[in-house]
Design a protein around this motif. Structure first.
Motif, PDB file in Angstrom:
ATOM      1  N   PHE A   1      43.945  40.402  37.226  1.00 23.93           N
ATOM      2  CA  PHE A   1      43.637  41.792  37.569  1.00 23.93           C
ATOM      3  C   PHE A   1      42.140  42.082  37.575  1.00 23.93           C
ATOM      4  N   ILE A   2      41.414  41.390  36.719  1.00 23.02           N
ATOM      5  CA  ILE A   2      39.959  41.590  36.636  1.00 23.02           C
ATOM      6  C   ILE A   2      39.266  40.242  36.602  1.00 23.02           C
ATOM      7  N   GLN A   3      37.963  40.320  36.779  1.00 19.27           N
ATOM      8  CA  GLN A   3      37.106  39.148  36.636  1.00 19.27           C
ATOM      9  C   GLN A   3      35.923  39.603  35.791  1.00 19.27           C
TER      10      GLN A   3
ATOM     11  N   VAL B   1      35.111  43.493  36.518  1.00 15.83           N
ATOM     12  CA  VAL B   1      35.203  43.883  37.917  1.00 15.83           C
ATOM     13  C   VAL B   1      36.650  43.687  38.360  1.00 15.83           C
ATOM     14  N   LEU B   2      37.200  44.673  39.062  1.00 20.80           N
ATOM     15  CA  LEU B   2      38.558  44.534  39.574  1.00 20.80           C
ATOM     16  C   LEU B   2      38.619  43.460  40.650  1.00 20.80           C
ATOM     17  N   THR B   3      39.668  42.672  40.606  1.00 24.56           N
ATOM     18  CA  THR B   3      39.936  41.712  41.677  1.00 24.56           C
ATOM     19  C   THR B   3      40.763  42.427  42.742  1.00 24.56           C
ATOM     20  N   ASP B   4      41.005  41.745  43.853  1.00 24.47           N
ATOM     21  CA  ASP B   4      41.880  42.320  44.885  1.00 24.47           C
ATOM     22  C   ASP B   4      43.265  42.589  44.307  1.00 24.47           C
ATOM     23  N   GLU B   5      43.726  41.685  43.452  1.00 24.10           N
ATOM     24  CA  GLU B   5      45.037  41.862  42.806  1.00 24.10           C
ATOM     25  C   GLU B   5      45.041  43.118  41.940  1.00 24.10           C
ATOM     26  N   GLY B   6      43.971  43.360  41.201  1.00 25.65           N
ATOM     27  CA  GLY B   6      43.873  44.559  40.377  1.00 25.65           C
ATOM     28  C   GLY B   6      43.841  45.823  41.225  1.00 25.65           C
ATOM     29  N   ARG B   7      43.107  45.764  42.325  1.00 21.78           N
ATOM     30  CA  ARG B   7      43.002  46.930  43.218  1.00 21.78           C
ATOM     31  C   ARG B   7      44.342  47.304  43.848  1.00 21.78           C
TER      32      ARG B   7
ATOM     33  N   ALA C   1      40.587  40.048  28.332  1.00 16.21           N
ATOM     34  CA  ALA C   1      40.905  38.613  28.419  1.00 16.21           C
ATOM     35  C   ALA C   1      42.308  38.416  29.009  1.00 16.21           C
ATOM     36  N   ARG C   2      43.254  39.228  28.566  1.00 16.61           N
ATOM     37  CA  ARG C   2      44.621  39.132  29.091  1.00 16.61           C
ATOM     38  C   ARG C   2      44.652  39.512  30.575  1.00 16.61           C
ATOM     39  N   MET C   3      43.921  40.565  30.919  1.00 15.38           N
ATOM     40  CA  MET C   3      43.906  41.016  32.306  1.00 15.38           C
ATOM     41  C   MET C   3      43.233  39.995  33.222  1.00 15.38           C
ATOM     42  N   GLU C   4      42.243  39.303  32.692  1.00 17.87           N
ATOM     43  CA  GLU C   4      41.585  38.256  33.474  1.00 17.87           C
ATOM     44  C   GLU C   4      42.571  37.111  33.703  1.00 17.87           C
ATOM     45  N   ALA C   5      43.324  36.750  32.674  1.00 12.98           N
ATOM     46  CA  ALA C   5      44.325  35.687  32.810  1.00 12.98           C
ATOM     47  C   ALA C   5      45.415  36.080  33.817  1.00 12.98           C
ATOM     48  N   GLN C   6      45.713  37.361  33.906  1.00 12.65           N
ATOM     49  CA  GLN C   6      46.719  37.852  34.854  1.00 12.65           C
ATOM     50  C   GLN C   6      46.157  37.991  36.272  1.00 12.65           C
TER      51      GLN C   6
END
Length: 164
Positions: free
Chosen positions: A94-96, A110-116, A87-92
């Protein structure tokens, strides 16, 4: 080598062969783990990645679309902890989280472009952390240490990861 030097070496060897106090091993393993975690966290602090998130990003870089339960199992944490981390990573950004194609009740990360963008930096920081931790250890000592840690994990009923 002088007689004095030999006696010091013998005293040290005797001390090292003595039984340890209860909790000593656990304390040293915990300290080493925390030291490595702190070093890694400090290495990644500029990127906004918090402790534990690095493992999630690396797991998803290896296999995208994992459930919280699968990630939790791979990283050795409890599912509720992973749910909060995701949940925190989604808010940041990094993931969806996406609904599973076959079971809409199941969510997949799933990793977002930002996470990648952070994968390579995490890999470098993890390698630097290991290198720092293993400074002054020979390859043989590292192999022996890993062998001992795997035995400890087996003794404690933990599933052993595939040997690298």
């Amino acid at each position: 080598m002088t007689k004095k030097d030999k006696s010091k070496k013998k005293d040290k060897a005797e001390k090292e062969s003595q039984p340890r106090e209860a909790g000593h091993l656990q304390s040293e393993i915990t300290r080493a783990s925390r030291s490595m975690r702190t070093f890694l966290t400090n290495s990644l602090s500029h990127s906004g990645i918090y402790a534990g998130q690095d493992g999630v990003i690396l797991a998803l870089a290896e296999e995208d679309g994992l459930s919280a339960g699968v990630i939790a199992e791979r990283l050795g944490v409890k599912p509720p902890t992973m749910t909060r981390t995701l949940a925190r990573m989604e808010a940041q950004g990094f993931i969806q989280r996406q609904a599973d194609a076959l079971d809409g009740r199941q969510m997949r990360a799933v990793l977002t472009d930002e996470g990648r963008k952070h994968v390579h930096a995490i890999q470098l920081a993890a390698k630097a952390t290991e290198n720092m931790a293993l400074t002054a250890l020979s390859d043989k000592e590292v192999r022996q240490f890993l062998k001992v840690l795997r035995k400890i994990n087996r003794n404690l009923g933990q599933v052993e990861p595939a040997a690298e």
